[in-house]
Each structure stands twice: as C-alpha cells, then as structure tokens.
Design a protein around this motif. Structure first.
Motif, PDB file in Angstrom:
ATOM      1  N   ASN A 452       0.795  -1.373  -0.231  1.00  0.00           N
ATOM      2  CA  ASN A 452      -0.153  -0.017  -0.123  1.00  0.00           C
ATOM      3  C   ASN A 452       0.809   1.227   0.045  1.00  0.00           C
ATOM      4  OD1 ASN A 452      -2.294  -1.595   0.310  1.00  0.00           O
ATOM      5  ND2 ASN A 452      -2.280  -1.635   2.362  1.00  0.00           N
ATOM      6  N   TYR A 454       2.461   3.342  -2.482  1.00  0.00           N
ATOM      7  CA  TYR A 454       2.599   3.283  -4.076  1.00  0.00           C
ATOM      8  C   TYR A 454       3.768   4.430  -4.532  1.00  0.00           C
ATOM      9  CZ  TYR A 454      -1.803   1.174  -4.086  1.00  0.00           C
ATOM     10  OH  TYR A 454      -2.699   0.214  -4.065  1.00  0.00           O
ATOM     11  N   ASP A 465      -6.264   9.131  -7.427  1.00  0.00           N
ATOM     12  CA  ASP A 465      -7.333   8.369  -8.025  1.00  0.00           C
ATOM     13  C   ASP A 465      -6.497   7.529  -9.314  1.00  0.00           C
ATOM     14  OD1 ASP A 465      -9.270  10.438  -9.918  1.00  0.00           O
ATOM     15  OD2 ASP A 465      -6.948  10.611  -9.425  1.00  0.00           O
ATOM     16  N   ARG A 467      -3.628   5.117  -9.979  1.00  0.00           N
ATOM     17  CA  ARG A 467      -2.829   4.006  -9.544  1.00  0.00           C
ATOM     18  C   ARG A 467      -2.282   3.158 -10.548  1.00  0.00           C
ATOM     19  NH1 ARG A 467      -6.005   2.209  -4.079  1.00  0.00           N
ATOM     20  NH2 ARG A 467      -6.046   3.939  -3.112  1.00  0.00           N
ATOM     21  N   ALA A 491       0.473   7.887  -8.440  1.00  0.00           N
ATOM     22  CA  ALA A 491       0.817   6.760  -7.612  1.00  0.00           C
ATOM     23  C   ALA A 491       1.103   5.697  -8.315  1.00  0.00           C
ATOM     24  CB  ALA A 491      -0.594   6.691  -6.504  1.00  0.00           C
ATOM     25  N   PHE A 492       2.214   4.872  -7.923  1.00  0.00           N
ATOM     26  CA  PHE A 492       2.713   3.851  -8.642  1.00  0.00           C
ATOM     27  C   PHE A 492       3.361   2.725  -7.655  1.00  0.00           C
ATOM     28  CE2 PHE A 492       6.095   6.631  -8.333  1.00  0.00           C
ATOM     29  CZ  PHE A 492       7.276   5.900  -8.074  1.00  0.00           C
ATOM     30  N   LYS A 493       3.470   1.618  -8.201  1.00  0.00           N
ATOM     31  CA  LYS A 493       4.121   0.577  -7.450  1.00  0.00           C
ATOM     32  C   LYS A 493       4.906  -0.078  -8.727  1.00  0.00           C
ATOM     33  CE  LYS A 493       3.665  -3.472  -4.591  1.00  0.00           C
ATOM     34  NZ  LYS A 493       2.978  -4.480  -3.960  1.00  0.00           N
ATOM     35  N   ASN A 508      -4.192  -5.232  -4.768  1.00  0.00           N
ATOM     36  CA  ASN A 508      -4.700  -4.040  -4.730  1.00  0.00           C
ATOM     37  C   ASN A 508      -5.234  -3.594  -5.985  1.00  0.00           C
ATOM     38  OD1 ASN A 508      -3.284  -2.685  -2.141  1.00  0.00           O
ATOM     39  ND2 ASN A 508      -1.775  -3.933  -3.099  1.00  0.00           N
ATOM     40  N   PHE A 510      -5.557  -1.107  -9.337  1.00  0.00           N
ATOM     41  CA  PHE A 510      -4.719  -0.417 -10.265  1.00  0.00           C
ATOM     42  C   PHE A 510      -5.710   0.071 -11.410  1.00  0.00           C
ATOM     43  CE2 PHE A 510      -1.816  -2.707  -7.885  1.00  0.00           C
ATOM     44  CZ  PHE A 510      -0.776  -2.055  -7.375  1.00  0.00           C
TER      45      PHE A 510
END
Length: 715
Positions: A452, A454, A465, A467, A491-493, A508, A510
C-alpha cells in the motif's frame, strides 16, 4: 505347537551351523587374502628401495613410509584373524621377519642418503635382504598350507549342515502350510467382520465431515453477508458525521459507529476462525520492514493509549534484522490483537512491545515478540484456557470489557500456522506478559515492495485516483519510470516480474499496468494470458519492449494487451497512453523542460538528448542514471561473454535484449543495436561461436568508449 517348536529348533540348529561354517570359511579366505596382500606389499617395498638405489632417483621411494605402514597394518590384521595354537609359532616368526625386513630396507635407504649409492648396493648385495624375503615367503607358504586343511574341514561342515537344514526346512514348510490353512480360515472370518466395522466407521466419519463443511460454509457465508451491509452502515455513518449535527445527534451517530465497529470486529473474528479451521487461511510470505510494521502498530494504538493515560513503549534489540521474509499481514494481525487486549485490560500504568532475537542460523532467524502490560492480570488456573474459543479469563470479562473470546484463539492458531508458539505469564492484579515466537528468513526489500505504499513522494497525493503498476526487471528502466511517474504526480508501484505483478493485482486495485515483455521468471506474454484467462481482469495493459521487430505490436495486441510502446520510452508518448487508458490526467506540464547543452556534441558515441528530456533539468537524476549505466554495462557484458563461452544461445539472446535496455537512454542505439540485434535473433541453426566472439569484441570496444565518455560527462 510342541511339534512345531521341535521342528523349528532342529531347523534353526542346522541353519546356525551352516551360518557358522560360512563365517569360518569367509575368515579363512580373508586370511589367505591378507597373506597375499602382505607378500605383495613386501615385494613392492623391496622393489622401490632397489630401484631408488640403482637409479639414484628418489621418486621411486615416494610414499615409502605409507607402504611400510600398510605392511604393518596387514600384519596386524593377520594376527587379529588367526588365533589358534597350530599357527602361533609361525605368526611369531613372521612378525619377527617382517620387522627385520622393514628395518633392513630403512637401513639401506639411510646408507644411500648418508654414504651414497655404492655403500647401499653393498648392503643389498650381501644377500641379507634376499634371505629375509625368502624366509618370509616360506613362512607365508606354511601358514597358507596350514589354513588350507582348516578350509577343507569347514567346507565339509557347511555341506553337512546345509543338507540337514534343507531336510528339516522341508518338514517345517509342510507343517507350516497345514497350520497356515487353518489360520487362514480363522483370519478370513475376522477380517470380514473388521471390514464391516471399518465401513460403518467411514460412513459415520463422512457424515461428520459433511456436517463440518456445511457449518464452516454457513459461518463464512453468513459472515460475508453480514459484513457487506455492515460496511455500508459504517460508511454512511462516517458520511453523516461530516454533516452539520447538534450535540445530541452527534452523540447518537457516535454510538451507532461504535456499535457498528464492535459488530464488525466480531464478524471478522468469526470469519477468521472459520477460515483457519476449514484450511482456507494461507500464509503469503513477502519481504517487509520489521521497523515499519512495529511503527505502524505503535501509531495505531498510541491515540488509544493516550486516551486512557497509558504509556505505550516500543523497543527492538539492535541485533534484530530489519528486512525479513514472511507473512506481514498475519504478523500485524497478531500484534494488533495482543496490543489491543493489553490496552483494553489495562487501566493505569503502561503497555510495552519488545522484539528480540532468539536464534539465528544462515538465512533464518526466530524472533520473540513480548507484549507486557500492567493490567488486571490472569489467574494461573485460567492461563491455558484463555486460548480456547469463546473463552475469557472471567465470566464477567465479556460483560465488562466486551469481545467474543475469539481473539487469542485466532492469534494462537495464526502463530502455530507459521510454526511458532505463544505463551503467557501473569498474576492477578500485576498485569500479563504474552510472548510470541515466530520464524522468519532474511529478506530483500525494494523501495516499492512495501504494501500500500505506491510512492514515497508526498506530491503524489495530488492525483490520488490514478494508480499504476509497473512490471520491469531492469533497474535502469525502473529508475526512469520512477522519475517520470513521480514528476507527473502519479501513485505507482514497481515489481520485478510477472508473478509479482499478478500478486500485486490480487491485493490492490490499479488503473493501468505497464508490462515489460521479457522478464525473468514469468514474462509479459505469460502474465497477460493469466491475467485475462485465470483472473478475468480487464485492466488496461501497455506492453514495453526493446524489440523493434515488425509485427511486434500486432503480437502484443493479439495476446490481450491494449497498446505497445517501444524502448527507449518517450515521455510524451507514455503520458498520452496513460491519459488515454485512464482518462484522468490533464495535459503534461512542459514548462520545466530544458534544452540540451552542447556537451554531447563533442562526444563520439553518447547522445544525452533523451536523458535531458526525461530529467527536465534535474542534474542529480542524470548523474545517478549515468553512474548506474557505468556499473551495469560491464556486468551485462560479463554475462554475455560467459553465455558465448558456454554456447548458451538462450542466455546470449536474453542478455543481448537486456543490453538494449541498458544502452537505450543515452543514445547508443545507432552504434550498438545492429550488433545486439544479430545476437538477439540468433538461433541454434545460425549461431556461430566465432562470429559471436567477433560481435562481442566490437561491442566491448564501443562500450568501453561509451563508459569513458560517461565518466568524463560526470566529472
């Protein structure tokens, strides 16, 4: 029965004689073998000594001490095996003669070293060594003759015992067959009855298992059905709290929210215990930061502790590793449950959480989590039963403090599920100490691997909003994408392969997946196939690859991807694709873009325009990327050289592809892509190690020049 015993006794007696005779025969054969070994080793030693003296070459006596030791060992073994009066005198003579022969050989060598070849030859020619050798041979022959008569006697004994054993055995077999027939009839009747009982028991057990499954399914379904409207109640209650309310209405809303939270906790406990007992609870390990978990637990309960005027302490021993590999979700659940209980049952004083290392070996470690409070305590007689379901220390506890009595049951079963254990120490009125010991392995945590989380950039909250999940194994590309997505406030992973991407998508939500085609473990094509077929996910997928082959885009679209972008990635094109497939972004801000300086014009290979466009004037980012390029390129070249040397065509192709990614962001495509493309497209039919080595040398020469230019740019 008596007849059977008599038959068995006589048969066993003759078999024992047969076995004893075979053992004696084996012993006699061992004696003959040891005598032959002794004679051979004596001759070998004598030959080495003579050869050394005659040729004056000391190489002949290499290991002479070991040879003499072997002779002594052979003689010792013969003495141990042969134990009777008839050969005792011969053995004594043999021991003396062998010692004399060994002493003589040593004297010859000593004379050779001290006085020379001629003195040693005189000792050999005086015939003493020859007489000793002949005497030893004679003694060994006499021993062999003496033992031969013993061999003949033993052979006769074996033949007689074997015939007798065969006769008694035949009688015994006939008697056993008759007895077995009678026993078979009796046992058959008993087995038939036992099978009937087993069938009845299996039928009863099957009914019990079906009832258990029905019960577990009912609990799980009811928990889910209740939780859905309960979450809606809590959600609308939270919205209602944000509306203008008078004091009375605010009090009522607070009561609704508190009651809803308590009910939701009870539902969650029932669902967890149902999942554990039905075998649906799974341990899902991943790398995590222990300090991060402990800090999160502390932040969660610190307001509650302050509300009750309690001191909440957290401590971790210095020798406890921070990065671990295990189920962080279950660890958090255990700590939250134990800490929540400690604060709930403590009215004054403190609650402390301490982590220490119990044991460590190689890559494994066992940690002890100690949660101590100064609360009401637990009576010694109740300490074991508190881990039972629906059980608390006192009957009045539920009425006074609330709860279902399932929390510690869940904690214990979660700990045991991870091969750990939990214990409690307490006295009434003096608080309680819960100790949970859990095993972990040392992990390797990437900056984006925390659940969580990101991005670590505060500015990302501007676009909460959007991802994006990035699946890319190349560190340079990871840094490029991290820089771009951070500068766009998204927001990123980032994960390293397709398997990690699928796991992240299960946990999660995305809006978009940026997927590299060629990755270790699970490549992009396999990932998108599982994503569409197994997970039935419709998340937009943009393929990223260094392939510049015709038809690559069509192949990606046919496999289920939504779009294709080639490397090196162009920032404007990537931003446009994100905007198209998420529909949530404004136009990119180009006000901070900078123009390229003229440093590159003086270079022969490097073209920094693409890196300048990406960095938008961030010189620190440019320097970091060049430093990583300088470190990464030699490593990639080393892997390519090893693959060529081993004729590993698959590794040659994959390393060449990876090298394309490494060099793409500094403008080396025109110089190196033709070489890399030939290596990447080679097959078992077209591959030539000589040609591959020529390509490697050209590649190495250009790469070294590029590295020198990159170093000059940094300096």
């Amino acid at each position: 029965m008596i007849l059977f015993i008599v038959l068995q006794f006589n048969s066993a007696k003759n078999i024992q004689k047969l076995i004893s005779g075979n053992e004696q025969l084996l012993q006699e054969l061992n004696v003959k073998n040891e005598l032959q070994k002794l004679q051979t080793n004596m001759a070998k030693t004598d030959s080495k000594v003579r050869g050394t003296v005659i040729s004056q070459d000391t190489l002949h006596i290499t290991g002479i001490e070991a040879e003499i030791a072997i002779i002594k060992a052979d003689l010792k073994e013969i003495n141990k095996i042969v134990r009777n009066d008839s050969t005792e005198k011969l053995l004594t003579q043999l021991n003396y003669l062998v010692d004399e022969k060994n002493t003589f050989n040593v004297q010859v060598l000593d004379t050779f070293y001290s006085k020379g070849k001629w003195a040693a030859e005189r000792m050999i020619n005086n015939q003493k060594g020859k007489r000793l050798g002949e005497a030893i041979t004679s003694i060994i022959h006499q021993l062999d003759t003496t033992r031969q008569s013993e061999v003949n006697r033993t052979t006769h004994l074996i033949d007689t015992s074997g015939q007798n054993a065969l006769s008694w055995g035949t009688v015994l077999v006939v008697f056993a067959c008759l007895s077995s027939l009678l026993a078979f009839l009796y046992i058959t009747s008993r087995i038939h009855r036992q099978e009937q009982l087993i069938d009845e028991l299996a039928e009863a057990r099957e009914k019990e298992q079906k009832l258990t499954v029905v019960k577990d399914q009912f609990l799980a379904n009811m928990s889910h059905e209740i939780r859905t409207p309960m979450n809606a109640v809590l959600g609308f209650t939270h919205l209602l709290k944000g509306q203008p309310l008078n004091n009375k209405s605010r009090e009522y809303v607070g009561a609704i929210e508190g009651a809803g939270q308590n009910l939701l906790e009870i539902i969650n406990d029932i669902l967890d215990i149902s999942k554990i007992e039905s075998g649906m609870m799974r341990i899902e390990p991943s790398s995590f930061s222990l300090q991060g978990v402990m800090h999160a637990v502390y932040n969660l309960f610190h307001p509650k502790a302050e509300e009750k005027h309690l001191a909440l302490h957290l401590s971790i021993d210095d020798n406890v590793p921070d990065i671990l590999y295990g189920d962080v979700t279950r660890l958090t659940q255990i700590l939250v449950n134990l800490t929540s209980n400690a604060i709930k049952f403590t009215h004054e004083g403190s609650v402390s959480i301490h982590v220490s290392k119990v044991w460590a070996e190689d890559n494994g470690v066992r940690l002890l989590f100690t949660i101590k409070d100064t609360g009401i305590g637990i009576d010694a007689a109740k300490q074991q039963s508190i881990f039972d379901r629906f059980n608390q220390a006192e009957a009045s506890t539920t009425r006074k403090y609330g709860g279902t009595g399932l929390g510690l049951t869940i904690v214990k079963q979660l700990i045991e599920l991870q091969n750990g254990f939990i214990s409690v120490e307490s006295k009434p009125g003096e608080g309680a100490t819960f100790k949970a010991e859990l095993p972990y392995t040392l992990g390797e945590l990437l900056p984006e691997a925390v659940e969580n989380n990101y991005s670590d950039q505060p500015a990302l909250t501007i676009q909460p909003d959007v991802r994006i999940l990035v699946a890319e194994d190349n560190r340079l590309n990871q840094n490029l994408l991290r820089h771009l997505l951070t500068s766009w406030q998204l927001a990123f992973k980032i994960v390293n392969n397709g398997l990690e991407a699928l796991q992240a998508l299960e946990k999660n939500n995305f809006d978009l997946l940026l997927l590299d085609i060629q990755m270790p473990g699970m490549d992009g094509y396999t990932t998108v196939r599982k994503l569409r077929t197994d997970m039935h996910s419709n998340i937009p997928v943009i393929a990223m690859t260094a392939h510049a082959l015709a038809g690559e885009r069509d192949k990606c679209l046919q496999m289920g991807m939504n779009e294709y972008i080639s490397k090196p990635i162009k920032a404007d094109e990537l931003y446009r694709l994100i905007q198209v497939f998420t529909g949530k972004l404004p136009g990119p801000d180009t006000s901070s873009s900078t123009t390229m300086n003229n440093h590159e014009s003086a270079q022969h290979l490097l073209n920094m325009q693409y890196l300048h466009d990406l960095s938008q004037g961030n010189q620190q980012f440019e320097q970091t990327m060049l430093e990583q390029f300088i470190a990464q390129l030699p490593e990639d070249l080393r892997r390519l050289k090893e693959a060529i040397a081993e004729n590993n065509i698959a590794d040659v192709r994959s390393t060449a592809h990876n090298l394309k990614t490494t060099i793409s962001f500094i403008g080396l495509e025109s110089h190196l892509y033709p070489i890399l493309t030939e290596l990447e497209e080679t097959t078992a039919v077209t591959y030539s190690q000589e040609e591959a080595n020529d390509h490697f040398e050209s590649l190495k020469r250009l790469s070294m020049q590029a590295i020198n230019e990159a170093i000059a740019f940094i300096l």
